[in-house]
Write an enzyme that holds these catalytic residues in place. Structure first.
Site, PDB file in Angstrom:
ATOM      1  N   SER A 133       0.840  -1.198   0.000  1.00  0.00           N
ATOM      2  CA  SER A 133       0.000   0.000   0.000  1.00  0.00           C
ATOM      3  C   SER A 133       0.877   1.252   0.000  1.00  0.00           C
ATOM      4  O   SER A 133       2.103   1.161   0.062  1.00  0.00           O
ATOM      5  CB  SER A 133      -0.903   0.002   1.233  1.00  0.00           C
ATOM      6  OG  SER A 133      -0.111   0.276   2.377  1.00  0.00           O
ATOM      7  N   LYS A 134       0.229   2.380  -0.039  1.00  0.00           N
ATOM      8  CA  LYS A 134       0.907   3.679  -0.030  1.00  0.00           C
ATOM      9  C   LYS A 134       1.864   3.800   1.148  1.00  0.00           C
ATOM     10  O   LYS A 134       2.927   4.413   1.051  1.00  0.00           O
ATOM     11  CB  LYS A 134      -0.137   4.803   0.072  1.00  0.00           C
ATOM     12  CG  LYS A 134      -0.753   5.186  -1.247  1.00  0.00           C
ATOM     13  CD  LYS A 134      -1.038   6.699  -1.264  1.00  0.00           C
ATOM     14  CE  LYS A 134      -1.600   7.189  -2.586  1.00  0.00           C
ATOM     15  NZ  LYS A 134      -0.863   6.800  -3.771  1.00  0.00           N
ATOM     16  N   ARG A 135       1.438   3.250   2.266  1.00  0.00           N
ATOM     17  CA  ARG A 135       2.236   3.254   3.486  1.00  0.00           C
ATOM     18  C   ARG A 135       3.642   2.676   3.242  1.00  0.00           C
ATOM     19  O   ARG A 135       4.595   3.042   3.907  1.00  0.00           O
ATOM     20  CB  ARG A 135       1.438   2.407   4.483  1.00  0.00           C
ATOM     21  CG  ARG A 135       1.959   2.070   5.800  1.00  0.00           C
ATOM     22  CD  ARG A 135       0.792   1.503   6.624  1.00  0.00           C
ATOM     23  NE  ARG A 135       0.296   0.242   6.067  1.00  0.00           N
ATOM     24  CZ  ARG A 135       0.844  -0.939   6.318  1.00  0.00           C
ATOM     25  NH1 ARG A 135       1.898  -1.018   7.088  1.00  0.00           N
ATOM     26  NH2 ARG A 135       0.335  -2.038   5.799  1.00  0.00           N
ATOM     27  N   GLY A 173       5.247   3.101   0.557  1.00  0.00           N
ATOM     28  CA  GLY A 173       5.892   3.908  -0.475  1.00  0.00           C
ATOM     29  C   GLY A 173       5.464   3.505  -1.875  1.00  0.00           C
ATOM     30  O   GLY A 173       6.039   3.959  -2.855  1.00  0.00           O
TER      31      GLY A 173
END
Ligand code: GLU
Length: 489
Positions: free
Chosen positions: A254-256, A258
Site C-alpha cells: 500500500s501507499k504506506r 511507499g
C-alpha cells in the site's frame, strides 16, 4: 508447444496503474521480446460502472514512459482488433447464446430484489454466499413464459456441481479446484455487456494468445476460464500466475510502503531505467548477485523459470538507491535534459524562466551526487539561481570566529576575488588558501563564511566548484551582501 508466442497485457481502466499492474505488463513484454513473440495490449473496459476517467490514458502513458511497446493494441491496431472490449460486444453476445444452446449456460431472470433477499437469508443462516441456482432448473414452460414477458435477464454459466477442475500452471504445476466451490457465475449482464471471465476467454482465444501471464490474484478465476474454454471447444492457453507483491512487513502492498502509481513515480522524478529495473526484480531474479540490468539485458536474460514462486517484496529504499545510482551514471547532457522540466516547475517563482540550460549543465555535476530523484534538484540547486539569499547573519560567524574576524575574512576574499582574472576551481582554491594563510586563520575559518555567503547553507556542494559555477559576478555580489548583513548587526 509450437504455437508462436503471443502474450497480452489486459488492463481494466478501473484505476491508475500501480507497480503490480505494470510488473505484469513488463513480464509479458519481456517474455515476448525474449522469445521473439508478440506483445498485445487489450483493454478490458466492460465494467463500465467501475471505469475511472483518465485511467486508460494513465495506463497507456505508463507503458509508453517505460518503453513497453506493443505489437498490437490501442493506437497501433492489428489484425485481431478491435482491442477495446467495449467495441466487441456482439462477439461475446453471440458466443454466450451459443453456450446456452449447447447446454453450458442459462438465462437467469432473478430480480435484484430476489437476489438481495437470498443473500440476506444466506447471511442470517451463516451459509456461504452464492447464487442458489434458482433459474438453472426452470421448466421449459416457465422459461418460455419469462422470456415472452420480456423480463430482463442475465446469462450464467452452468457450473458442474461435482468434480474438480484441474489445470497446469507453469510456475505452480498442477492446480485443482473443487467445482462445488464455484458459483454459477455471470457471463453476460442485462445490458448485454460481458463479465470479465467470458470476454477474457473469448478474446484470448480469438487473439490466439499462447500464454496467459497474470497476477496470482487471478488464480481462482482460472478454473472458471478452463471450464469456459472446454465448453466453447477452444484450446486453453498456458497459464502462469505471477507472485504477489507485498510490503517489507509482508502485508498487502500500500501507499504506506511507499507504493505509488507509475505516473506518480514519474512525477516524483524516478527514471524509466530505474523503474524498469526495479519492477523486473519484483518476483524475478537472475541470481543472488546481480541486480542492475538495463532494458536489453533484461530482454536477453528474462525467463519464466526464474520467476519466483514466493511473493516479491517491495522495498522503497532499494528503489531510491537504484534511482540515485542511475542518476549518477547518466551523462551530464542527458541528466540536464531530464532535470530541466523539474527545475522549471519547482524552482521558486521569482527565478527567471526559461532557465539557462548552459548554466544548469554546469551545476548538474555538483548536485548529482546528492539527489535521489529528479524532483530533489530544485531544493538542492535553488541557491544557484536566487538573486537574494535568505539566512541569518549569525550563521556566517564560525565557532572560533568573531564578527570582526569574519568581516576581515570576507573583506579579504572580496578584495582578492575582485582582482582574480580567471575564476575557476583551481584558481579559486589557490587564491583562497593563500588568503587564509595571509590572514593567519585556518582554511575552514575562511571557507565556512564564504560557503554561507555564496550558498546560504552550511552543507553544499564543494565550495570552489560551486563558486566557479556561480561565477565571479554572483559570488562578489553575495559576499558584499554578507558583509552588509554583518555590518548591520
Ligand atoms: N482485466 C484484468 C485486469 O485488470 C485482466 C486479468 C488477466 O490478465 O486475465 O487485471
Amino acid at each position: 508447444m509450437d504455437k508462436p508466442v503471443r502474450v497480452r497485457y489486459a488492463p481494466s481502466p478501473t484505476g491508475f496503474p500501480h507497480v503490480g499492474n505494470i510488473r505484469t505488463a513488463l513480464f509479458n513484454w519481456l517474455f515476448a521480446r525474449h522469445t521473439g513473440g508478440k506483445f498485445i495490449v487489450r483493454i478490458e473496459d466492460t465494467d463500465t460502472a467501475r471505469t475511472v476517467p483518465g485511467s486508460l490514458e494513465a495506463i497507456i502513458g505508463s507503458l509508453r514512459w517505460l518503453g513497453l511497446d506493443w505489437d498490437e493494441g490501442p493506437e497501433v491496431g492489428g489484425p485481431y482488433g478491435p482491442y477495446m472490449q467495449s467495441q466487441r460486444l456482439p462477439i461475446y453476445q453471440k458466443l454466450a447464446e451459443q453456450l446456452i444452446a449447447a447446454g453450458f449456460a442459462y438465462r437467469c431472470f432473478c430480480t435484484s430484489e430476489r437476489l438481495d433477499n437470498m443473500r440476506a437469508a444466506q447471511t442470517a443462516a451463516k451459509l456461504p454466499l452464492g447464487y442458489d441456482r434458482h433459474c438453472r432448473d426452470l421448466s421449459t414452460d416457465e422459461r418460455n413464459k419469462l422470456e415472452a414477458s420480456g423480463a430482463p435477464s442475465i446469462i450464467r454459466f452452468k457450473t458442474p456441481l461435482t468434480g474438480r477442475t484441474v489445470f497446469q500452471d507453469m510456475l505452480r504445476g498442477e492446480v485443482a479446484f473443487e467445482n462445488s466451490g464455484i458459483d454459477d457465475y455471470v457471463l453476460l449482464k442485462t445490458d448485454g455487456f460481458p463479465v470479465y471471465h467470458l470476454a477474457n476467454v473469448i478474446d484470448d482465444h480469438l487473439m490466439e494468445i499462447s500464454h496467459v501471464l497474470r497476477a496470482e490474484e487471478w488464480l481462482s478465476s482460472t478454473p472458471k476460464h478452463v471450464m469456459l474454454y472446454a465448453a466453447l471447444k477452444f484450446e486453453a492457453p498456458q497459464f502462469a500466475h505471477m507472485p504477489l507483491i507485498l510490503g517489507p512487513d509482508r502485508s498487502k502492498l500500500s501507499k504506506r510502503h511507499g507504493a505509488a502509481t507509475l505516473t506518480e513515480y514519474r512525477d516524483q522524478g524516478y527514471l524509466q531505467e530505474t523503474m524498469l529495473n526495479f519492477l523486473a526484480l519484483l518476483g524475478w531474479s537472475l541470481d543472488d548477485k546481480n541486480e542492475i540490468f538495463n532494458r536489453q539485458q533484461l530482454i536477453d536474460i528474462f525467463s519464466l523459470e526464474r520467476v519466483s514462486r514466493t511473493a516479491g517484496i517491495f522495498n522503497k529504499d532499494k528503489l531510491d538507491w537504484l534511482n540515485g545510482m542511475y542518476i549518477r551514471t547518466l551523462p551530464v547532457e542527458d541528466l540536464t535534459d531530464r532535470l530541466l522540466p523539474f527545475m522549471e516547475k519547482d524552482l521558486p517563482a521569482e527565478i527567471k524562466r526559461p532557465l539557462d540550460i548552459n548554466y544548469v549543465r554546469q551545476l548538474v555535476p555538483l548536485i548529482r551526487e546528492r539527489i535521489i530523484t529528479l524532483k530533489d534538484a530544485a531544493a538542492y540547486a535553488d541557491f544557484f539561481f536566487l538573486d537574494q539569499l535568505e539566512y541569518d547573519s549569525a550563521k556566517l560567524i564560525g565557532k572560533k570566529m568573531t564578527e570582526e574576524t569574519t568581516l576581515k575574512a570576507l573583506k579579504g576574499a572580496e578584495n582578492k576575488l575582485s582582482s582574480l582574472a580567471s575564476f575557476n576551481t583551481a584558481s579559486l582554491e589557490d587564491t583562497l588558501r593563500h588568503l587564509a594563510d595571509d590572514l593567519g586563520i585556518k582554511t575552514g575559518e575562511l571557507f565556512n563564511p564564504l560557503r554561507v555567503a555564496t550558498t546560504a547553507r552550511d552543507a553544499a556542494p564543494p565550495l570552489f566548484e560551486t563558486m566557479a559555477v556561480l561565477g565571479k559576478e554572483r559570488c562578489l555580489k553575495r559576499i558584499i551582501a554578507a558583509l552588509t548583513k554583518l555590518a548591520g548587526n
